[in-house]
Design an enzyme around this catalytic site. Structure first.
Site: not given
Ligand code: FPP
Length: 243
Positions: A17, A30, A34, A128
């Site tokens: 997160d 944003r 990501h 893994l």
């Molecule tokens: C939460 O941050 C994150 C997500 C909803 C997406 C997580 C996905 C990735 C990091 C890509 C991973 C890729 C692989 C292949 C495993 P948020 O958008 O909720 O952040 P915020 O709370 O600060 O708004």
């Protein structure tokens, strides 16, 4: 580097997160967060494989994430597909066994195909166990199991009194994997957000203030070190010095 032989966790689950806030702190959209989050995920997966962690489960897209603006959902889909296409061979080379948990029915045929390809390619690997939760929600997973069991009872193939914890656990998406020992959530929020509710019953919970894009291998090692210092009692009393 974390030494897993010395009482380290066998299974770590992570809520990644803070991508959006990481980007906002830099005055960027944003999607910038990501993308950085995708790079952080790759580094953590490689580190988990390097230190010999048996199982890692990452929450990449929840069932509730479909409610985000369409532009953000499509960017996340693009990122997931791109990351899979790019990294699959490397995961395979490292001997990782890839598995996706969650409802994939709403994902594009391209992404679904890549997910199946990844699972098939790595199915017999012994390294893994890498589980990626996509379109996943623990309540939905539990509801599915309840329905399956109810249908078996209705069909006379199962007696209600034979439903027990082991039977339920075996049918969950993570099924036969060892229980999660260590849960990590980055980004400062202190909640489970419908992630592995059953599987976290006795898990040690570690919350980090660090936004996911900044969470690196040293941070995972710190979480593992913290875990090693925990005394796990599983509902029992602490070990007595004279017993
Ligand atoms: C939460 O941050 C994150 C997500 C909803 C997406 C997580 C996905 C990735 C990091 C890509 C991973 C890729 C692989 C292949 C495993 P948020 O958008 O909720 O952040 P915020 O709370 O600060 O708004």
């Amino acid at each position: 580097m974390a030494d897993l032989a010395a009482g380290g966790p066998q299974h770590v689950a992570i809520i990644m997160d803070g991508n959006g806030r990481w980007a906002r702190a830099r005055g960027r959209p944003r999607g910038f967060g990501h993308r950085a989050g995708g790079r952080a995920a790759r580094a953590i997966i490689e580190h988990a494989s390097d230190i010999g962690l048996p199982a890692l489960t990452l929450y990449a897209f929840s069932s509730e994430n479909w409610r985000r603006p369409a532009s953000e959902v499509s960017l996340l889909m693009e990122l997931l597909l791109g990351t899979l296409r790019k990294e699959l061979n490397e995961f395979h080379r490292r001997g990782a066994r890839l598995r996706f948990i969650g409802d994939r029915s709403r994902f594009s045929p391209d992404l679904r195909e890549e997910m199946s390809r990844g699972e098939a390619l790595t199915a017999t690997n012994a390294g893994l166990c890498l589980n990626i939760a996509l379109g996943y929600g623990a309540q939905q997973d539990l509801t599915r199991v309840m329905r399956e069991l109810a249908a078996e009872v209705a069909a006379g193939r199962l007696r209600a009194e034979d439903i027990n914890e082991a039977r339920i656990a075996a049918r969950l998406a993570l099924g036969e994997l060892p229980d999660v020992d260590l849960f990590v959530r980055t980004g400062g929020e202190v909640r489970l957000s419908n992630f592995l509710l059953w599987e976290l019953a006795y898990t040690e919970l570690y919350f980090s203030q660090t936004y996911w894009p900044d969470f690196g291998p040293a941070d995972l090692d710190a979480a593992i070190d913290w875990y090693r210092g925990r005394e796990r009692r599983f509902g029992m009393v602490e070990a007595s010095a004279c017993s």
